[in-house]
Enzyme design. Structure first.
Site, PDB file in Angstrom:
ATOM      1  CG  ASP A  29      -0.502  -0.041   2.539  1.00  0.00           C
ATOM      2  OD1 ASP A  29       0.718  -0.258   2.713  1.00  0.00           O
ATOM      3  OD2 ASP A  29      -1.301   0.141   3.476  1.00  0.00           O
ATOM      4  CG  ASP A 161      -3.846  -1.420   8.293  1.00  0.00           C
ATOM      5  OD1 ASP A 161      -3.845  -2.259   7.376  1.00  0.00           O
ATOM      6  OD2 ASP A 161      -2.916  -1.280   9.105  1.00  0.00           O
ATOM      7  CE1 TYR A 210       3.953  -1.223   7.383  1.00  0.00           C
ATOM      8  CE2 TYR A 210       4.551   1.088   7.586  1.00  0.00           C
ATOM      9  CZ  TYR A 210       3.739   0.107   7.058  1.00  0.00           C
ATOM     10  OH  TYR A 210       2.731   0.444   6.196  1.00  0.00           O
TER      11      TYR A 210
HETATM   12  C1  GLA Z   1       0.444  -2.307   8.441  1.00  0.00           C
HETATM   13  C2  GLA Z   1       0.188  -0.929   7.837  1.00  0.00           C
HETATM   14  C3  GLA Z   1      -0.493  -1.032   6.469  1.00  0.00           C
HETATM   15  C4  GLA Z   1       0.256  -1.996   5.548  1.00  0.00           C
HETATM   16  C5  GLA Z   1       0.560  -3.316   6.271  1.00  0.00           C
HETATM   17  C6  GLA Z   1       1.458  -4.210   5.462  1.00  0.00           C
HETATM   18  O1  GLA Z   1      -0.763  -2.951   8.736  1.00  0.00           O
HETATM   19  O2  GLA Z   1      -0.612  -0.153   8.697  1.00  0.00           O
HETATM   20  O3  GLA Z   1      -0.593   0.245   5.898  1.00  0.00           O
HETATM   21  O4  GLA Z   1       1.405  -1.414   5.037  1.00  0.00           O
HETATM   22  O5  GLA Z   1       1.182  -3.108   7.528  1.00  0.00           O
HETATM   23  O6  GLA Z   1       0.816  -4.620   4.300  1.00  0.00           O
END
Ligand code: GLA
Length: 352
Positions: A29, A161, A210
């Site tokens: 995303d 999300d 992340y």
């Molecule tokens: C977390 C982030 C999302 C997405 C996922 C991985 O949930 O909040 O935006 O990047 O990780 O797909």
């Protein structure tokens, strides 16, 4: 304790939002790519009332914790940061938000990668929209929620999300193009059920790992002279990049292609194979898996009646999602038993 017991008056309004599980399209995303989440039955509910002492007051029923916001220039931590973030972003968008009493109750598992934070943000903004009659649509709710997460919870997340918690339901998969926000509700794979199992391993390093992956993707896109990795469709192009950017980019390109394949319509068996391939890519190329998730996924993939399985969400711990043949739900319980025999403490989260 109820809202009434905490704040000595009944709530004016309340709103809920579901958590989500992502079936395919992980770490795509924030690369302007494609995702396939669906809502889970567990929800977060936010009740609201006006606070008449000039301070926001937040209460979490799950944590049995009360937070008074005395200094609006100092962002709180924990659950309060998400609510505070939503209020602040609404204010920055030009809305006048009075002091609020906020009561939160949630059945969305926390820290398993099922978007408990996005569910809290979306439920908070929905409740405020209702209370103050704000002219905000569901996409704008997701956008405000994402800004709250980025600026007040410190995770440079994409929009999946918050869009899923605001727009998905439990009966469909939400296909979302995160660049254009174009979306479509797809049927769930026929004759299957979705099972989510917590690995029992908390998502340590999730936010630092992340943010690092996100930076690596930006660097890769810059070297390939594209706006975002979404613009690369041929995985061969990624071979010119240095390690580990080549593998990070290859994951994003192949993952986007897997989602687009589902869009063409695939049988449950093939959907499962795509989920398995996604896990391998997240493990080897994107390096966001951990041994517990690999063990759980491997057991699930080998269990008859299960079409496919993969880690879901950001990774670094948390949950796995499996696509199970309808009527064979016991297969997931068997797989879980085997996983627990290996010394882990897993738990089925969906169905709850
Ligand atoms: C977390 C982030 C999302 C997405 C996922 C991985 O949930 O909040 O935006 O990047 O990780 O797909």
């Amino acid at each position: 304790m109820t809202f009434q017991q905490i704040f000595n008056h009944p709530p004016e309004t309340q709103a809920s939002a579901s958590g989500r599980v992502n079936l395919l399209g992980e770490h795509t995303d924030y690369n302007d790519g494609f995702v396939l989440p669906t809502a889970i039955p567990q929800q977060t509910t936010v009740q609201l009332g006006f606070s008449n002492d000039g301070q926001h007051q937040f209460y979490s029923e799950n944590l049995q914790e009360r937070v008074n916001i005395l200094d609006i220039h100092h962002s709180p931590s924990g659950f309060a940061s998400y609510i505070f973030g939503c209020i602040e972003v609404l204010k920055q968008s030009g809305y006048t938000i009075p002091s609020l009493n906020v009561y939160v109750q949630s059945s969305v598992p926390i820290g398993s990668g099922l978007s408990s934070s996005a569910a809290l943000e979306v439920a908070t903004i929905r409740a405020i929209r209702q209370l103050l009659n704000l002219p905000i649509n569901d996409v704008e709710i997701a956008q405000i929620a994402q800004q709250a997460e980025i600026h007040y919870a410190g995770v440079q997340c994409g929009i999946m999300d918050q869009m899923a918690c605001s727009l998905a339901d439990t009966q469909h998969i939400l296909f979302l193009d995160t660049r254009t926000l174009e979306r479509r509700l797809l049927p769930l794979p026929e004759q299957t059920s979705i099972v989510v199992i917590d690995s029992g391993v908390p998502r340590t390093l999730a936010s630092s790992g992340y943010n690092q992956r996100r930076a690596e993707c930006q660097e890769a896109a810059k070297l390939l002279v594209v706006n975002a990795l979404r613009d690369i469709t041929d995985e061969k192009v990624t071979e010119t990049l240095p390690e580990p950017l080549n593998r990070r980019a290859r994951h994003v390109v192949t993952e986007n292609n897997r989602v687009l394949e589902v869009l063409q319509g695939v049988e449950p068996e093939h959907f499962g194979e795509l989920m398995n391939a996604s896990h391998a890519s997240l493990r080897d190329d994107y390096e966001v898996s951990v041994p517990a998730l690999d063990t759980l996924v491997e057991i699930l993939q080998k269990t008859p009646g299960i079409f496919g399985a993969r880690l879901t969400g950001a990774g670094f711990g948390g949950a796995c999602v499996a696509l199970v043949a309808l009527g064979k739900e016991k297969a997931a319980t068997q797989a879980l038993e085997q996983y627990c025999h290996a010394g882990y403490q897993g738990k089925i989260l969906v169905p709850s």
